[in-house]
Design a protein around this motif. Structure first.
Motif, PDB file in Angstrom:
ATOM      1  N   UNK A 107      -4.720 -32.589 -14.187  1.00  0.00           N
ATOM      2  CA  UNK A 107      -5.223 -31.581 -13.262  1.00  0.00           C
ATOM      3  C   UNK A 107      -5.577 -30.306 -14.019  1.00  0.00           C
ATOM      4  N   UNK A 108      -6.673 -29.703 -13.606  1.00  0.00           N
ATOM      5  CA  UNK A 108      -7.069 -28.400 -14.123  1.00  0.00           C
ATOM      6  C   UNK A 108      -7.177 -27.463 -12.930  1.00  0.00           C
TER       7      UNK A 108
ATOM      8  N   UNK B 136      -9.899 -22.725  -8.058  1.00  0.00           N
ATOM      9  CA  UNK B 136     -10.413 -24.070  -8.271  1.00  0.00           C
ATOM     10  C   UNK B 136      -9.283 -24.990  -8.703  1.00  0.00           C
ATOM     11  N   UNK B 137      -9.389 -26.217  -8.221  1.00  0.00           N
ATOM     12  CA  UNK B 137      -8.412 -27.259  -8.583  1.00  0.00           C
ATOM     13  C   UNK B 137      -9.183 -28.557  -8.687  1.00  0.00           C
TER      14      UNK B 137
ATOM     15  N   UNK C  45     -12.071 -23.883  -4.240  1.00  0.00           N
ATOM     16  CA  UNK C  45     -12.668 -25.218  -4.273  1.00  0.00           C
ATOM     17  C   UNK C  45     -11.631 -26.217  -4.772  1.00  0.00           C
ATOM     18  N   UNK C  46     -11.526 -27.335  -4.066  1.00  0.00           N
ATOM     19  CA  UNK C  46     -10.656 -28.432  -4.474  1.00  0.00           C
ATOM     20  C   UNK C  46     -11.538 -29.646  -4.705  1.00  0.00           C
TER      21      UNK C  46
ATOM     22  N   UNK D 289     -14.741 -35.879  -4.506  1.00  0.00           N
ATOM     23  CA  UNK D 289     -15.102 -35.161  -3.291  1.00  0.00           C
ATOM     24  C   UNK D 289     -14.689 -33.699  -3.439  1.00  0.00           C
ATOM     25  N   UNK D 290     -15.592 -32.791  -3.103  1.00  0.00           N
ATOM     26  CA  UNK D 290     -15.313 -31.357  -3.210  1.00  0.00           C
ATOM     27  C   UNK D 290     -15.118 -30.760  -1.824  1.00  0.00           C
ATOM     28  N   UNK D 291     -14.117 -29.910  -1.714  1.00  0.00           N
ATOM     29  CA  UNK D 291     -13.821 -29.191  -0.482  1.00  0.00           C
ATOM     30  C   UNK D 291     -13.956 -27.712  -0.784  1.00  0.00           C
TER      31      UNK D 291
END
Length: 136
Positions: free
Chosen positions: A118-119, A133-134, A47-48, A54-56
């Motif tokens: 950023x995590x 995840x990013x 997941x980005x 916005x999630x991808x």
């Protein structure tokens, strides 16, 4: 519990280097304008979450969204980043914190107003580190 050995320390150092290299691979893929290379740094179901929330979900969504950006609006932009911390939650899960910057097309330095915290969560799958995840 046994105390850590020098072998354990070397293994931890190698894993940290691999996780940090994954972050650099992500930056390099952006800088090369490759949606496929960008997405391959993620686990298949990774997941980005973008800067706007916005999630991808999954590699295919990441490629489908990013390649048109790389081809047009973000063409010629470059990312820079610095991993500030890597913490292993288990032997196969690491949390990374980084500061990322964007150098806009035609510029030579990043605009500090575009810096982001950023995590990232990296997981080891079949011996390879991938991003689960990013969040930017």
């Amino acid at each position: 519990m046994n105390p850590p050995t020098s072998e354990t320390h070397l293994s931890n150092a190698a894993n940290e280097a691999a996780v940090r290299a994954l972050y650099q691979q992500l930056m390099d893929a952006w800088n090369n304008g490759s949606g496929d290379d960008y997405a391959v740094t993620f686990a298949e179901d990774g997941i980005l979450v973008g800067f706007d929330g916005t999630a991808f979900n999954g590699r295919q969504e990441i490629v489908s969204f990013h390649q048109p950006l790389f081809d047009k609006w973000l063409k010629g932009t470059r990312l820079t980043g610095d991993v500030t911390r890597v913490q292993f939650l288990t032997a196969d899960i690491a949390v990374m914190h980084a500061i990322g910057s964007t150098i806009m097309r035609g510029k030579s330095k990043p605009d500090p107003a575009r810096d982001s915290l950023q995590t990232l969560v990296a997981v080891r799958e079949h011996g390879d580190w991938k991003l689960a995840a990013f969040q930017n």
